[in-house]
Design a protein around this motif. Structure first.
Motif, PDB file in Angstrom:
ATOM      1  N   UNK A  50       0.833  -1.210   0.000  1.00 54.86           N
ATOM      2  CA  UNK A  50       0.000   0.000   0.000  1.00 54.86           C
ATOM      3  C   UNK A  50       0.865   1.256   0.000  1.00 54.86           C
ATOM      4  N   UNK A  51       1.955   1.234   0.749  1.00 53.34           N
ATOM      5  CA  UNK A  51       2.847   2.395   0.793  1.00 53.34           C
ATOM      6  C   UNK A  51       3.489   2.658  -0.559  1.00 53.34           C
ATOM      7  N   UNK A  52       3.725   1.599  -1.330  1.00 53.74           N
ATOM      8  CA  UNK A  52       4.301   1.747  -2.670  1.00 53.74           C
ATOM      9  C   UNK A  52       3.283   2.303  -3.655  1.00 53.74           C
ATOM     10  N   UNK A  53       1.994   2.211  -3.313  1.00 54.12           N
ATOM     11  CA  UNK A  53       0.934   2.745  -4.167  1.00 54.12           C
ATOM     12  C   UNK A  53       0.405   4.063  -3.646  1.00 54.12           C
ATOM     13  N   UNK A  54      -0.894   4.272  -3.809  1.00 57.92           N
ATOM     14  CA  UNK A  54      -1.485   5.554  -3.422  1.00 57.92           C
ATOM     15  C   UNK A  54      -2.681   5.406  -2.492  1.00 57.92           C
ATOM     16  N   UNK A  55      -2.944   4.187  -2.016  1.00 59.17           N
ATOM     17  CA  UNK A  55      -4.087   3.981  -1.135  1.00 59.17           C
ATOM     18  C   UNK A  55      -3.877   4.658   0.215  1.00 59.17           C
ATOM     19  N   UNK A  56      -4.980   4.908   0.919  1.00 65.29           N
ATOM     20  CA  UNK A  56      -4.909   5.415   2.278  1.00 65.29           C
ATOM     21  C   UNK A  56      -4.289   4.337   3.169  1.00 65.29           C
TER      22      UNK A  56
END
Length: 559
Positions: free
Chosen positions: A518-524
């Motif tokens: 998730x940190x590598x993407x854009x999610x909350x």
């Protein structure tokens, strides 16, 4: 506004007084010094008259409590309706010992909790990390996992108490732990009330407990804004802090300016993240210092309220009056406490508490007399709390709203502080905003220069500090100070070993892997952090995952 003829008459009468009355007295009894200044080195005139507030328009500049521009307070009845929250900042050693202190303070009449975390917790290390050696439990409570958080709030119903947590870089993790404890208690999480400091910009500029670079740090902050808007509507998502800016040596004007500039940066980041200003802005809060120049501090609080209201309405187009309000917590000035003659600190703190109340604070922490020497004893924190209670219930200053309003000096000083702070904000805007100003070293340089001037004045005797450079006495070494057991670190290490031995390791690994993705993407990131917390992943493990993805902040060599 005063009529021109009346203003001319007052000015003429003042001139006559100066020439025919004052001059004779000055010839015989010169004033104590040539230049009089506030604690922040703003000039103070001998006398203030209506001429000094001639441009003031009551409706535009003051108004009524609970209405724009909120100069006179954010609530229509202020302390006639409800007193400020008495929120003593506390935490040391282990969760067990801090829990005892919280219960003691609540029994003594404290009306809210304020959690101090130890340095390893603040910078995202578990108690068994080499970087934590010698620091565990020293300046706050050690929290390594949800297990510690459960102990910290044992017997304290989180749906019945408001809690403030002074935590910044790992704020999302500590908030998730708080939510998880509330779930275990059976509390309705949408009803939770409190504040996380969550102000990383002042860490870069003044305090130093940062972990990640600015961009991912701002992402974590706006993720918290968005998550709380959905799940924790009563929670204050950030406490934009001038306190540490002032502790680092800033003036009152700089405290207002740099704090509000940081606030602007957070609002801009949230809007860029797609959030509606009137959804998140009502849950922004602020944290200010209360220093020793009583009237300057009162003016500072009033100026900050008015300036923020204008910023939110005019700059960001916020429509809700709740978005315009500057609600703030105050702490008395730790930097003014002296190790010499420590009982003098009781008087210092009383004056600072009075300034905060006269300035309209929503909650207050009063420092203890012995904090220049150690963490405070029970007796010392009781005296500090009683100071608030005496101001609240015996002084009479809570009986009417904004009792100093209309003072020619106070209103003039409020105007000057607002104008000077606004000028600073304009300079910061021209540098590209608060983040850019910090990266260029502008804010740090301004604070450093003010701190140097203050120290120089103390050393050359221009500025008096009673018991330090004036009225010294011979003193015996202090006795009865609180000493944190040096074996706290060993006890925390054993707790961690026990936790890791009994938790579901596979589940922990799974939640940490999900957090990394998730940190590598854009999610909350909040739902992923909460899952890891529930699995009893440690604070250090979660921060290490984020370090791998985000990297660590390295200050510029030019700062």
């Amino acid at each position: 506004m005063i009529e021109k003829d009346e203003l001319a008459r007052i000015k003429a009468e003042k001139t006559d007084w100066e020439e025919n009355k004052l001059k004779k007295v000055l010839d015989r009894f010169p004033e104590r010094k040539k230049d009089f200044q506030t604690g922040s080195n703003l000039s103070v005139d001998r006398l203030y008259t209506p001429a000094d507030t001639a441009a003031m328009d009551y409706s535009r500049d003051l108004g009524f409590p609970g209405e724009y521009p909120f100069t006179r307070g954010v609530q229509p009845t202020m302390y006639r309706g409800r007193l400020w929250t008495m929120r003593q900042y506390a935490g040391f050693a282990t969760a067990e010992e801090s829990n005892e202190r919280y219960k003691y303070l609540l029994a003594q009449g404290q009306t809210g909790l304020s959690i101090a975390f130890d340095l390893p917790t603040q910078i995202g290390y578990d108690s068994d990390h080499p970087m934590a050696a010698g620091e565990v439990g020293k300046v706050g409570v050690a929290i390594d996992s949800l297990a510690d958080m459960e102990v910290l709030f044992d017997g304290i119903p989180l749906d019945k108490v408001s809690t403030s947590m002074t935590i910044n870089a790992p704020a999302a993790i500590l908030l998730a732990m708080y939510v998880a404890v509330a779930e275990k208690q059976g509390a309705a999480t949408p009803k939770l009330s409190g504040t996380i400091q969550n102000d990383i910009l002042k860490e870069y500029a003044a305090r130093g407990t940062y972990i990640f670079p600015p961009k991912p740090s701002m992402r974590l902050i706006t993720d918290i804004f968005a998550y709380c808007a959905r799940e924790l509507p009563e929670w204050n998502t950030i406490s934009i802090s001038g306190y540490h800016i002032r502790e680092a040596g800033s003036t009152a004007v700089q405290e207002v300016a740099f704090t509000l500039a940081n606030g602007i940066a957070y609002v801009e980041a949230a809007i860029r993240a797609g959030l509606d200003v009137d959804v998140f802005a009502p849950r922004l809060s602020f944290f200010f210092n209360s220093h020793l120049d009583l009237l300057e501090e009162v003016a500072k609080f009033r100026a900050a309220r008015r300036l923020w209201a204008k910023i939110m309405r005019e700059r960001f187009g916020a429509k809700s009056p709740k978005s315009w309000m500057l609600r703030f917590h105050t702490q008395t000035a730790g930097s003014t406490l002296t190790a010499q003659q420590p009982n003098n600190n009781i008087i210092r703190v009383t004056l600072q508490a009075l300034a905060a109340v006269l300035g309209g604070t929503q909650s207050l922490h009063t420092n203890s007399r012995d904090e220049a020497l150690s963490l405070p004893t029970e007796e010392s924190v009781r005296i500090a709390l009683r100071t608030q209670q005496i101001v609240a219930e015996e002084s009479g200053v809570t009986e009417t709203i904004d009792p100093l309003a209309g003072s020619y000096y106070l209103e003039s000083l409020t105007d000057r502080i607002e104008a000077a702070a606004a000028a600073y904000i304009d300079r910061i805007d021209k540098l590209g905003g608060a983040v850019a100003a910090i990266e260029k070293g502008f804010i740090q340089k301004e604070i450093h220069e003010s701190a140097y001037l203050y120290q120089k004045e103390v050393e050359d005797g221009t500025r008096s500090v009673v018991g330090v450079n004036k009225y010294q006495i011979e003193e015996a070494p202090p006795k009865g100070l609180l000493v944190v057991d040096p074996r706290i670190g060993e006890r925390q290490e054993q707790k961690l070993a026990d936790l890791r031995g009994k938790r579901d390791g596979a589940r922990v690994a799974q939640t940490l892997a999900a957090l990394r993705t998730a940190a590598q993407g854009e999610e909350n990131l909040l739902p992923y952090i909460l899952d890891a917390v529930r699995a009893y992943a440690t604070l250090g493990e979660m921060c290490d995952v984020l370090r791998e993805v985000f990297g660590e902040y390295e200050p510029s060599a030019t700062l």
